[in-house]
Scaffold this active site. Structure first.
Site: not given
Ligand SMILES: NC(=O)c1ccc[n+]([C@@H]2O[C@H](COP(=O)([O-])OP(=O)(O)OC[C@H]3O[C@@H](n4cnc5c(N)ncnc54)[C@H](OP(=O)(O)O)[C@@H]3O)[C@@H](O)[C@H]2O)c1
Length: 187
Positions: A137, A150
């Protein structure tokens, strides 16, 4: 000159193929004539399509996930393309989150995703061909607020992919560190 993906990739394994980016990858590959083994925790969430082989896989159990991968790999006769896509986001301030919950997200999304990459790469090295895609990401570079686990997972996954890009140089294997920005999915 354009070539179809199926000219290079006969078989693919895509984790998290029930929705979002994983379903989009699976549909793109099927449209190009690639046989796809796609995973979800609940088989009922997976599409019923010609060329699509549903696989039940729960990332929170690393050993079971590896067993599911190996069974699918045996049925496919080896995977030319493996997309480590499954993932989720948990929100919460670091200090206010139960540490065990925080640690669990790292075990599920980083350690167990790496475990699938480890077993996938072994098969590719045996066959001297294949491509491994780890879906990271932009959060690997630009951390999202209240998503410390995350952010750490994606930075770690990108570091792993970069390490493997170096390790596989000169072999027939490709490793891709894919860092998407924002897409509207179930995420
Ligand atoms: N959407 C974005 O903007 C964006 C941006 C950057 C990176 N990403 C990354 O892209 C990947 C896919 O995200 P998405 O946006 O497509 O999300 P999504 O629509 O929520 O899909 C997530 C997929 O992961 C699977 N999954 C979730 N938890 C799992 C677990 N514990 N074990 C096994 N499978 C599990 C889900 O399967 P079930 O059917 O079992 O729930 C689902 O197929 C993720 O790694 C995410 O971090 C997304």
């Amino acid at each position: 000159m354009s070539t179809t993906l199926s000219a290079r990739y006969r078989t693919a394994f895509v984790t998290g193929a029930s929705t979002g980016l994983g379903l989009a990858f699976a549909e793109m590959l099927l449209a190009e004539g690639v046989q796809v083994w796609g995973t979800a925790r609940d088989l009922k969430r997976l599409p019923a399509r010609a060329g699509f082989h549903p696989v039940a896989l729960e990332l929170s159990d690393g050993a079971a996930a590896e067993t599911a991968f190996l069974a699918a790999e045996g049925a496919a006769g080896g995977f030319d393309l493996v997309i480590n896509n499954a993932g989720f986001g948990a929100f919460g301030a670091f200090a206010e989150t139960d540490f065990a919950v925080w640690q669990r997200q790292i075990e599920i999304m980083l350690v167990n995703t790496a475990r699938l990459g480890h077993i996938a790469l072994r098969g590719m090295l045996r066959r001297n061909r294949g491509a491994l895609v780890n879906v990271s990401s932009l959060a690997a570079e630009f951390p999202l607020p209240y998503q410390s686990a995350y952010n750490l997972v994606k930075a770690g996954l990108s570091a792993l992919s970069e390490s493997l890009i170096l390790e596989t140089r000169g072999t027939g294997i490709i490793v891709i560190d894919f860092r998407p920005g924002d897409y509207r999915t179930d995420f």
